[in-house]
Design an enzyme around this catalytic site. Structure first.
Site, PDB file in Angstrom:
ATOM      1  N   HIS A  21      10.747 -15.318  -8.103  1.00 52.41           N
ATOM      2  CA  HIS A  21      10.222 -13.975  -8.360  1.00 52.41           C
ATOM      3  C   HIS A  21      10.189 -13.649  -9.861  1.00 52.41           C
ATOM      4  CE1 HIS A  21       8.679 -10.861  -5.901  1.00 52.41           C
ATOM      5  NE2 HIS A  21       9.715 -10.054  -5.830  1.00 52.41           N
ATOM      6  N   ASN A  79      11.100  -3.552  -7.592  1.00 46.28           N
ATOM      7  CA  ASN A  79      10.508  -2.489  -6.778  1.00 46.28           C
ATOM      8  C   ASN A  79      10.165  -1.227  -7.553  1.00 46.28           C
ATOM      9  OD1 ASN A  79      11.123  -4.367  -4.843  1.00 46.28           O
ATOM     10  ND2 ASN A  79      12.277  -2.990  -3.544  1.00 46.28           N
ATOM     11  N   ASP A 104       4.493 -13.814  -9.656  1.00 41.12           N
ATOM     12  CA  ASP A 104       4.510 -14.897  -8.674  1.00 41.12           C
ATOM     13  C   ASP A 104       3.539 -14.575  -7.541  1.00 41.12           C
ATOM     14  OD1 ASP A 104       6.576 -12.793  -8.239  1.00 41.12           O
ATOM     15  OD2 ASP A 104       6.828 -13.793  -6.312  1.00 41.12           O
ATOM     16  N   ASN A 125       5.942  -6.227  -4.343  1.00 45.98           N
ATOM     17  CA  ASN A 125       6.486  -4.900  -4.655  1.00 45.98           C
ATOM     18  C   ASN A 125       6.342  -4.502  -6.115  1.00 45.98           C
ATOM     19  OD1 ASN A 125       7.199  -4.300  -2.016  1.00 45.98           O
ATOM     20  ND2 ASN A 125       9.201  -5.254  -2.203  1.00 45.98           N
TER      21      ASN A 125
END
Length: 199
Positions: A21, A79, A104, A125
């Site tokens: 991520h 997020n 990613d 997100n």
């Protein structure tokens, strides 16, 4: 002079450093390294920030063709990335069309790269938060393939797991290639960058 805002998406802290991520952070770090510039944490910005320039000679160059570049690594966790991006956009006067998100992408195999303007967030997100905070999805994206999780592993667990040690060399190559793509995007525009890197 127009300012580019290059947003590396990821999660802050050493725990997440090599997670799938966090490829956006890795690319932002590579661009800063090329510019021989470092990140600072300006008060109230909620992000690590590196201010530099790009010229035909590359990152960190000076000259009449120099364009300002702000590299951003949000400290807000994925997020809530949009909060830091919106704050930086307002502070530096950056329009969404000059924002580049590096992130990613599960739907691309590892080793593949795609550049585009706008589109959905595809369950990501960080992109979802950026779209909400900027009130538009019309920003540029550099999508780095990480592939799908093996077997029945949940995508959320997969993206928050580190690249295997055996992939570190290949990862370094892909991070450098994505950084090249960001440079071409800023210097020569989206179409030229897509022609050179989309695969």
């Amino acid at each position: 002079m127009a300012v580019w805002l290059v947003v590396g998406l990821g999660n802050p802290g050493p725990t997440y450093a090599f997670h799938r991520h966090n490829v956006g952070f890795m690319v932002a770090d590579e661009l800063a390294r090329r510019a021989s510039a470092g990140f600072t944490a300006p008060r109230g910005m909620r992000a690590d920030v590196c201010e530099t320039r790009i010229t035909a000679a590359g990152m960190g160059g000076i000259g009449a063709d120099a364009q300002r570049v702000v590299l951003l690594k949000p400290r807000t966790f994925m997020n809530d990335s949009g909060a830091a991006v919106a704050k930086a956009s307002a502070y530096y006067g950056v329009k969404p069309a000059q924002v580049i998100a590096v992130h990613d992408e599960l739907d691309l195999d590892f080793g593949r790269l795609r550049l585009k303007l706008g589109g959905g967030d595809n369950g990501h997100n960080g992109l979802k938060s950026m779209r909400s905070s900027l009130s538009t999805g019309d920003f540029l994206r550099v999508r780095m393939g990480i592939g799908r999780p093996p077997g029945r592993q949940a995508p959320a667990d997969f993206v928050l797991s580190p690249f295997p040690a055996s992939a570190r060399e290949d990862l370094a190559v892909e991070v450098a290639r994505a950084a090249d793509a960001v440079e071409v995007l800023m210097r020569n525009g989206l179409e030229a960058a897509q022609n050179a890197f989309n695969g």
